[in-house]
Design a protein around this motif. Sequence first.
Motif, mmCIF file in Angstrom:
data_model
loop_
_atom_site.group_PDB
_atom_site.id
_atom_site.type_symbol
_atom_site.label_atom_id
_atom_site.label_comp_id
_atom_site.label_asym_id
_atom_site.label_seq_id
_atom_site.Cartn_x
_atom_site.Cartn_y
_atom_site.Cartn_z
ATOM 1 N N SER A 1 16.268 -27.843 16.851
ATOM 2 C CA SER A 1 17.469 -27.498 17.854
ATOM 3 C C SER A 1 17.737 -26.007 18.115
ATOM 4 O O SER A 1 17.909 -25.966 20.118
ATOM 5 N N ASN A 2 16.590 -25.531 18.132
ATOM 6 C CA ASN A 2 16.859 -24.731 18.244
ATOM 7 C C ASN A 2 15.685 -24.488 19.737
ATOM 8 O O ASN A 2 15.998 -23.465 20.017
ATOM 9 N N VAL A 3 14.392 -25.261 19.631
ATOM 10 C CA VAL A 3 13.567 -25.114 20.422
ATOM 11 C C VAL A 3 14.108 -25.822 21.147
ATOM 12 O O VAL A 3 13.462 -25.256 23.172
ATOM 13 N N GLU A 4 14.882 -26.971 21.073
ATOM 14 C CA GLU A 4 15.566 -27.846 22.605
ATOM 15 C C GLU A 4 16.573 -26.865 22.791
ATOM 16 O O GLU A 4 16.533 -27.138 24.339
ATOM 17 N N LYS A 5 16.977 -26.106 22.346
ATOM 18 C CA LYS A 5 17.913 -24.991 23.297
ATOM 19 C C LYS A 5 17.302 -24.201 24.165
ATOM 20 O O LYS A 5 17.922 -23.979 24.880
ATOM 21 N N GLN B 1 16.855 -27.292 12.186
ATOM 22 C CA GLN B 1 17.249 -26.641 13.221
ATOM 23 C C GLN B 1 16.462 -26.047 13.880
ATOM 24 O O GLN B 1 16.563 -25.447 14.900
ATOM 25 N N ALA B 2 15.059 -25.994 13.749
ATOM 26 C CA ALA B 2 14.240 -25.747 13.737
ATOM 27 C C ALA B 2 14.133 -26.650 15.880
ATOM 28 O O ALA B 2 13.601 -25.831 16.478
ATOM 29 N N ALA C 1 15.516 -15.301 23.815
ATOM 30 C CA ALA C 1 15.799 -16.970 22.945
ATOM 31 C C ALA C 1 15.138 -17.414 22.370
ATOM 32 O O ALA C 1 14.398 -17.756 21.621
ATOM 33 N N PHE C 2 13.431 -16.771 22.771
ATOM 34 C CA PHE C 2 12.263 -17.300 21.589
ATOM 35 C C PHE C 2 12.221 -16.005 20.960
ATOM 36 O O PHE C 2 12.361 -16.599 19.571
ATOM 37 N N SER C 3 13.007 -15.049 20.882
ATOM 38 C CA SER C 3 13.012 -13.772 19.641
ATOM 39 C C SER C 3 13.480 -14.420 18.523
ATOM 40 O O SER C 3 13.660 -14.156 17.553
ATOM 41 N N LYS C 4 14.824 -15.570 19.254
ATOM 42 C CA LYS C 4 15.839 -15.776 18.433
ATOM 43 C C LYS C 4 15.167 -17.375 17.356
ATOM 44 O O LYS C 4 15.651 -17.415 16.762
ATOM 45 N N GLU C 5 13.896 -17.124 18.052
ATOM 46 C CA GLU C 5 13.267 -18.316 16.870
ATOM 47 C C GLU C 5 12.525 -18.435 15.871
ATOM 48 O O GLU C 5 11.995 -19.217 14.840
ATOM 49 N N THR C 6 12.123 -16.817 16.153
ATOM 50 C CA THR C 6 11.133 -16.172 15.133
ATOM 51 C C THR C 6 11.931 -16.080 14.039
ATOM 52 O O THR C 6 12.984 -15.223 14.451
#
Length: 199
Positions: A132-136, A129-130, A194-199
Motif C-alpha cells: 500500500s505504501n509503495v503504491e501511495k 502495508q508495504a 515519500a521514500f523516507s516514509k517507506e524505510t
Amino acid sequence: MKKQSETHEAISWAKQRLDDLDTMIAQVEKSADKLKDDARAKADAALARLQASRDKVNASYDQLLAETDAMKDDARKTLETEWIEVESAFQAFLTAAKDQAETVRTVIQARADAQRKYWEKSIADLRAQAESNVEKARGELDDALKRLSDETEKFQSRIGEVKDAGDESWKAVKAGLADAKAAHDRTIEKIRNAFSKET
C-alpha cells in the motif's frame, strides 16, 4: 507518523501477548486434569496465577486501546511487567507437569502454534502495508513528476517567447527559471520524503 506506528506496534504486541496467554490457559486447563496429587495442586496454583495475569494483561490491553500516547507507554510497561509473572506461572506449570512428557509437549506445542500464527499474520500485514505504501509513494512520485514537467514546459515556452527580447524580458525569464527551480526542489523533496516514509 512514527508515534502512530509505535502505538500500533504496542497494541499489536499486547494483543499477541493476550492471545498467547489465552492459548496457554486453555492448554493448561485441559492438561491439568491429567495430573495427580501434588502435581495437580501445583498445576492448579500455576493456572490460577495465569488467570489472574490474564485479567491484568487484558486491563493493560484495554488501556492501550483507550488511552493517549503518553498513557500507552505506561500501559505497555505495566503489561511487560505482568508478562514476567505470566512466564513465571507458565514455567511453574511445566515444572509441576514435568513427569507428564506428553502434557508438557502438548502445552508447548499449542503455544508455539499460536505464536507461529501470530508471526504469519504479522508478516502478511506488513507485506500488505508495504504494498500500500509503495503504491501511495508511486502515486505521489507520478504527481510530483507531472508538476515538474508542467513547470519545465512553462519555462521552455517563456524562453521561446523572449529569444530576441531585451533586459526586462530576460529578467522575467530568470524569474521563471527561479520559480521552476523552486518547484523542482520542492518536488524532489516531496519524493525524498515519500521514500523516507517507506524505510
